[in-house]
Design an enzyme around this catalytic site. Sequence first.
Site, PDB file in Angstrom:
ATOM      1  N   GLY A  46       0.826  -1.202   0.000  1.00 49.75           N
ATOM      2  CA  GLY A  46       0.000   0.000   0.000  1.00 49.75           C
ATOM      3  C   GLY A  46       0.858   1.248   0.000  1.00 49.75           C
ATOM      4  O   GLY A  46       2.025   1.210   0.409  1.00 49.75           O
ATOM      5  N   GLN A  51       2.901   9.876   1.436  1.00 45.51           N
ATOM      6  CA  GLN A  51       4.255   9.299   1.431  1.00 45.51           C
ATOM      7  C   GLN A  51       5.091   9.745   0.247  1.00 45.51           C
ATOM      8  O   GLN A  51       6.307   9.600   0.254  1.00 45.51           O
ATOM      9  CB  GLN A  51       4.170   7.760   1.430  1.00 45.51           C
ATOM     10  CG  GLN A  51       3.573   7.196   2.698  1.00 45.51           C
ATOM     11  CD  GLN A  51       3.431   5.697   2.595  1.00 45.51           C
ATOM     12  OE1 GLN A  51       2.431   5.191   2.123  1.00 45.51           O
ATOM     13  NE2 GLN A  51       4.451   4.966   3.017  1.00 45.51           N
ATOM     14  N   CYS A  92       6.235  -0.452   6.704  1.00 40.10           N
ATOM     15  CA  CYS A  92       5.812   0.727   5.956  1.00 40.10           C
ATOM     16  C   CYS A  92       6.956   1.146   5.027  1.00 40.10           C
ATOM     17  O   CYS A  92       8.115   1.141   5.445  1.00 40.10           O
ATOM     18  CB  CYS A  92       5.500   1.859   6.934  1.00 40.10           C
ATOM     19  SG  CYS A  92       5.001   3.392   6.145  1.00 40.10           S
ATOM     20  N   LEU A  93       6.619   1.503   3.791  1.00 38.98           N
ATOM     21  CA  LEU A  93       7.665   1.924   2.850  1.00 38.98           C
ATOM     22  C   LEU A  93       8.366   3.186   3.341  1.00 38.98           C
ATOM     23  O   LEU A  93       9.492   3.465   2.935  1.00 38.98           O
ATOM     24  CB  LEU A  93       7.069   2.155   1.456  1.00 38.98           C
ATOM     25  CG  LEU A  93       6.539   0.897   0.748  1.00 38.98           C
ATOM     26  CD1 LEU A  93       5.869   1.276  -0.568  1.00 38.98           C
ATOM     27  CD2 LEU A  93       7.656  -0.106   0.520  1.00 38.98           C
ATOM     28  N   HIS A 134      -4.012   1.384   7.934  1.00 39.50           N
ATOM     29  CA  HIS A 134      -2.636   1.887   7.943  1.00 39.50           C
ATOM     30  C   HIS A 134      -2.497   3.050   6.950  1.00 39.50           C
ATOM     31  O   HIS A 134      -1.953   4.109   7.287  1.00 39.50           O
ATOM     32  CB  HIS A 134      -1.687   0.733   7.582  1.00 39.50           C
ATOM     33  CG  HIS A 134      -0.249   1.110   7.428  1.00 39.50           C
ATOM     34  ND1 HIS A 134       0.741   0.612   8.240  1.00 39.50           N
ATOM     35  CD2 HIS A 134       0.378   1.935   6.551  1.00 39.50           C
ATOM     36  CE1 HIS A 134       1.909   1.125   7.865  1.00 39.50           C
ATOM     37  NE2 HIS A 134       1.717   1.934   6.834  1.00 39.50           N
ATOM     38  N   GLU A 135      -3.009   2.861   5.733  1.00 41.62           N
ATOM     39  CA  GLU A 135      -2.868   3.900   4.703  1.00 41.62           C
ATOM     40  C   GLU A 135      -3.719   5.132   5.034  1.00 41.62           C
ATOM     41  O   GLU A 135      -3.307   6.266   4.796  1.00 41.62           O
ATOM     42  CB  GLU A 135      -3.234   3.357   3.319  1.00 41.62           C
ATOM     43  CG  GLU A 135      -2.413   2.164   2.835  1.00 41.62           C
ATOM     44  CD  GLU A 135      -0.918   2.359   2.939  1.00 41.62           C
ATOM     45  OE1 GLU A 135      -0.441   3.503   2.844  1.00 41.62           O
ATOM     46  OE2 GLU A 135      -0.212   1.353   3.142  1.00 41.62           O
ATOM     47  N   HIS A 138      -1.958   7.444   7.249  1.00 42.84           N
ATOM     48  CA  HIS A 138      -0.998   8.320   6.552  1.00 42.84           C
ATOM     49  C   HIS A 138      -1.671   9.626   6.122  1.00 42.84           C
ATOM     50  O   HIS A 138      -1.066  10.696   6.182  1.00 42.84           O
ATOM     51  CB  HIS A 138      -0.436   7.634   5.307  1.00 42.84           C
ATOM     52  CG  HIS A 138       0.707   6.700   5.578  1.00 42.84           C
ATOM     53  ND1 HIS A 138       1.884   7.116   6.167  1.00 42.84           N
ATOM     54  CD2 HIS A 138       0.873   5.383   5.316  1.00 42.84           C
ATOM     55  CE1 HIS A 138       2.715   6.078   6.260  1.00 42.84           C
ATOM     56  NE2 HIS A 138       2.123   5.025   5.751  1.00 42.84           N
TER      57      HIS A 138
HETATM   58 NI    NI Z   1       2.885   3.096   5.541  1.00 36.44          NI
END
Ligand code: NI
Length: 171
Positions: A46, A51, A92-93, A134-135, A138
Site C-alpha cells: 500500500g 508518502q 511501511c515503505l 494503515h494507509e 498516513h
Molecule cells: Ni505506511
Amino acid sequence: MPQLTILHYPDPRLHRVAAPVAAVDERIRRLVADMLETMYAAEGVGLAATQVDVHERVIVMDTSESRDRPLVLINPEIVRRGEELVVTEEGCLSVPAIYDKVTRHAQVTVRALNRDGDTFEMDAEGLTAVCVQHEMDHLVGKVFVEYLSALKRDRIRTRLLKRAREAQKAA
Ligand code: NI
C-alpha cells in the site's frame, strides 16, 4: 511514467494532513498511475499520497499474492468498523526494514471514489483491512510507529536518521 520518491520517517512532511480530492481528473489519474508504479517497484502492499509528498486523499493498494489486483481509494472514509481487533506485524515503505505489532479492527467497510470518480463501498478483512487503516492513517499524518512506545519510536528515529546520513555519505 515516473516513479515517485518515498519520504522516510522522521520526515516532518509525513505528518501533514491531506486535503480531499476536489475532482478525479487527469492529474489525479496520473498521480494514481505513478503511485501504483512506485508501490509495485518498492514491493509494498500500500502507498498513500502523503508518502510521496502529495497531500491529497489518495491511496493505492494491492494485497493480492499475484500482485495484479490494484485497488485505488480516493477520499476514503471508513463507514463501519467491526468490533473484533487483530494484532499484525506491520511495516511501511516510509519506515524501511522496521516491523512491529499494531492493533487494528479486523474488519472495516470503506467508502471511496475509484479512479473513474465513481463511489464504491468495500468490505475489507485480513491484510486488506489492516492495510486500509494503515494507509488512511498516513492521510491524517500518522505513521504506524506512533502506536509504539516512545522508547521504541525514538530508537527507530535514531536508526533511520543514521541510515539516511550513511546513504548521503555513500552517494
Ligand atoms: Ni505506511
